[in-house]
Design a protein around this motif. Structure first.
Motif, PDB file in Angstrom:
ATOM      1  N   ILE A  33       0.890  -1.152   0.000  1.00 20.41           N
ATOM      2  CA  ILE A  33       0.000   0.000   0.000  1.00 20.41           C
ATOM      3  C   ILE A  33       0.933   1.206   0.000  1.00 20.41           C
ATOM      4  CG2 ILE A  33      -1.801   1.261   1.234  1.00 20.41           C
ATOM      5  CD1 ILE A  33      -2.358  -1.451   2.723  1.00 20.41           C
ATOM      6  N   SER A  34       0.790   2.059  -0.988  1.00 19.17           N
ATOM      7  CA  SER A  34       1.721   3.173  -1.123  1.00 19.17           C
ATOM      8  C   SER A  34       1.040   4.523  -0.924  1.00 19.17           C
ATOM      9  CB  SER A  34       2.362   3.146  -2.519  1.00 19.17           C
ATOM     10  OG  SER A  34       3.228   4.249  -2.672  1.00 19.17           O
ATOM     11  N   THR A  35       1.753   5.397  -0.226  1.00 14.35           N
ATOM     12  CA  THR A  35       1.317   6.797  -0.121  1.00 14.35           C
ATOM     13  C   THR A  35       2.403   7.711  -0.689  1.00 14.35           C
ATOM     14  OG1 THR A  35       2.206   7.145   2.100  1.00 14.35           O
ATOM     15  CG2 THR A  35      -0.057   6.310   1.963  1.00 14.35           C
ATOM     16  N   ARG A  36       3.352   7.131  -1.439  1.00 14.47           N
ATOM     17  CA  ARG A  36       4.443   7.927  -2.023  1.00 14.47           C
ATOM     18  C   ARG A  36       3.910   9.064  -2.888  1.00 14.47           C
ATOM     19  NH1 ARG A  36       9.564   5.894  -1.453  1.00 14.47           N
ATOM     20  NH2 ARG A  36       9.686   3.728  -0.790  1.00 14.47           N
ATOM     21  N   HIS A  37       2.822   8.810  -3.568  1.00  7.45           N
ATOM     22  CA  HIS A  37       2.231   9.826  -4.436  1.00  7.45           C
ATOM     23  C   HIS A  37       1.583  10.959  -3.636  1.00  7.45           C
ATOM     24  CE1 HIS A  37      -1.047   7.125  -3.375  1.00  7.45           C
ATOM     25  NE2 HIS A  37      -1.892   8.095  -3.683  1.00  7.45           N
ATOM     26  N   MET A  38       1.509  10.811  -2.317  1.00  7.27           N
ATOM     27  CA  MET A  38       0.834  11.781  -1.468  1.00  7.27           C
ATOM     28  C   MET A  38       1.801  12.624  -0.635  1.00  7.27           C
ATOM     29  SD  MET A  38      -2.292   9.405  -0.111  1.00  7.27           S
ATOM     30  CE  MET A  38      -3.223  10.778   0.587  1.00  7.27           C
ATOM     31  N   VAL A  39       3.098  12.546  -0.935  1.00 11.57           N
ATOM     32  CA  VAL A  39       4.070  13.353  -0.181  1.00 11.57           C
ATOM     33  C   VAL A  39       3.651  14.818  -0.294  1.00 11.57           C
ATOM     34  CG1 VAL A  39       6.475  14.090  -0.050  1.00 11.57           C
ATOM     35  CG2 VAL A  39       5.931  11.698  -0.505  1.00 11.57           C
ATOM     36  N   GLY A  40       3.570  15.478   0.836  1.00 21.38           N
ATOM     37  CA  GLY A  40       3.114  16.863   0.868  1.00 21.38           C
ATOM     38  C   GLY A  40       1.647  16.983   1.260  1.00 21.38           C
ATOM     39  N   GLU A  41       0.912  15.881   1.174  1.00 20.71           N
ATOM     40  CA  GLU A  41      -0.490  15.864   1.608  1.00 20.71           C
ATOM     41  C   GLU A  41      -0.511  15.806   3.136  1.00 20.71           C
ATOM     42  OE1 GLU A  41      -3.419  15.833  -0.186  1.00 20.71           O
ATOM     43  OE2 GLU A  41      -2.318  16.091  -2.060  1.00 20.71           O
ATOM     44  N   PRO A  42      -1.622  16.182   3.749  1.00 24.64           N
ATOM     45  CA  PRO A  42      -1.724  16.075   5.208  1.00 24.64           C
ATOM     46  C   PRO A  42      -1.513  14.633   5.681  1.00 24.64           C
ATOM     47  CG  PRO A  42      -3.528  17.396   4.340  1.00 24.64           C
ATOM     48  CD  PRO A  42      -2.814  16.801   3.165  1.00 24.64           C
ATOM     49  N   LEU A  43      -0.831  14.500   6.799  1.00 23.98           N
ATOM     50  CA  LEU A  43      -0.542  13.191   7.369  1.00 23.98           C
ATOM     51  C   LEU A  43      -1.821  12.387   7.590  1.00 23.98           C
ATOM     52  CD1 LEU A  43       1.435  11.151   8.641  1.00 23.98           C
ATOM     53  CD2 LEU A  43       1.171  12.394  10.793  1.00 23.98           C
ATOM     54  N   ALA A  44      -2.865  13.030   8.046  1.00 23.10           N
ATOM     55  CA  ALA A  44      -4.120  12.334   8.332  1.00 23.10           C
ATOM     56  C   ALA A  44      -4.674  11.637   7.078  1.00 23.10           C
ATOM     57  CB  ALA A  44      -5.150  13.300   8.894  1.00 23.10           C
ATOM     58  N   LEU A  45      -4.534  12.243   5.918  1.00 23.80           N
ATOM     59  CA  LEU A  45      -5.016  11.633   4.678  1.00 23.80           C
ATOM     60  C   LEU A  45      -4.178  10.406   4.312  1.00 23.80           C
ATOM     61  CD1 LEU A  45      -5.846  14.724   2.431  1.00 23.80           C
ATOM     62  CD2 LEU A  45      -7.423  13.244   3.689  1.00 23.80           C
ATOM     63  N   ARG A  46      -2.882  10.500   4.541  1.00 31.14           N
ATOM     64  CA  ARG A  46      -2.010   9.360   4.250  1.00 31.14           C
ATOM     65  C   ARG A  46      -2.323   8.193   5.194  1.00 31.14           C
ATOM     66  NH1 ARG A  46       3.988  11.582   3.600  1.00 31.14           N
ATOM     67  NH2 ARG A  46       4.270   9.570   2.561  1.00 31.14           N
ATOM     68  N   LEU A  47      -2.577   8.500   6.463  1.00 31.44           N
ATOM     69  CA  LEU A  47      -2.932   7.459   7.425  1.00 31.44           C
ATOM     70  C   LEU A  47      -4.265   6.804   7.054  1.00 31.44           C
ATOM     71  CD1 LEU A  47      -1.877   9.204  10.760  1.00 31.44           C
ATOM     72  CD2 LEU A  47      -0.626   7.457   9.474  1.00 31.44           C
ATOM     73  N   LYS A  48      -5.196   7.596   6.536  1.00 31.61           N
ATOM     74  CA  LYS A  48      -6.487   7.048   6.100  1.00 31.61           C
ATOM     75  C   LYS A  48      -6.298   6.083   4.936  1.00 31.61           C
ATOM     76  CE  LYS A  48     -11.211   8.255   4.752  1.00 31.61           C
ATOM     77  NZ  LYS A  48     -11.399   6.968   4.159  1.00 31.61           N
ATOM     78  N   VAL A  49      -5.382   6.369   4.029  1.00 32.66           N
ATOM     79  CA  VAL A  49      -5.096   5.458   2.910  1.00 32.66           C
ATOM     80  C   VAL A  49      -4.603   4.116   3.456  1.00 32.66           C
ATOM     81  CG1 VAL A  49      -3.532   5.035   0.960  1.00 32.66           C
ATOM     82  CG2 VAL A  49      -4.713   7.237   1.168  1.00 32.66           C
ATOM     83  N   LEU A  50      -3.719   4.161   4.460  1.00 27.95           N
ATOM     84  CA  LEU A  50      -3.224   2.922   5.067  1.00 27.95           C
ATOM     85  C   LEU A  50      -4.357   2.167   5.765  1.00 27.95           C
ATOM     86  CD1 LEU A  50       0.178   4.115   6.585  1.00 27.95           C
ATOM     87  CD2 LEU A  50      -0.229   2.929   4.411  1.00 27.95           C
TER      88      LEU A  50
END
Length: 180
Positions: A33-50
């Protein structure tokens, strides 16, 4: 028993699913599961992806148990904090899907998979390939997640054998000796 292994990371979280029938292991699935494309996005959004990704994997593969790698403190405290939050999102998703969660260190996983705690990533990948009879080596994050699942399968099998021995009375004389 179907086991879901997780190697948590904020940018890339690895997952691996194995079926364990006694000591026999079989590969079911693995990936990241990758959030690499979300660098710069709010941390909370990246955690939601996970969180959502772990939930989707749990629904798709219907594991009986889960195992997650325990992280250690990095040199950079900010990185450690962010990794801990990613791990927390993974743990919460697993518990939200009503899974029992076991936790193992990288050292424990390397010992279970490669036979020693100093195994390099490439050694872990190769041993996971051999143990699961895969046609090729999995990616590093997926291999670590599969290794965590394999570790849980080995520990679970050992604990079941220990439990059977206790049920048969193997520990009775020891317990009696301790109470005197």
């Amino acid at each position: 028993m179907r086991i879901l292994g997780i190697d948590p990371g904020l940018q890339t979280t690895g997952f691996g699913v194995v079926d364990a029938h006694g000591q026999q292991l079989s590969y079911v699935a693995s990936g990241t599961i990758s959030t690499r494309h979300m660098v710069g996005e709010p941390l909370a959004l990246r955690l939601k992806v996970l969180f959502d990704g772990i939930g989707e994997i749990s629904e798709r593969y219907q594991p009986d148990a889960a195992a997650v790698e325990i992280i250690f403190v990095n040199v950079n405290p900010q990185s450690t904090l962010m990794l801990g939050q990613a791990r927390g999102a993974c743990l919460t998703a697993l518990v939200a899907n009503r899974l029992n969660v076991a936790e193992y260190t990288a050292l424990q996983m390397k010992q279970a998979v490669a036979g020693h705690g100093n195994a390099a990533k490439a050694q872990v990948q190769e041993m996971v390939k051999r143990l699961l009879n895969l046609p090729g080596v999995p990616g590093a994050d997926a291999a670590d997640a599969l290794g965590i699942a394999i570790t849980h399968a080995h520990v679970g099998h050992s604990l079941a054998r220990l439990g059977d021995a206790v049920k048969k009375g193997a520990g009775a004389s020891y317990r009696q000796g301790r109470t005197r």
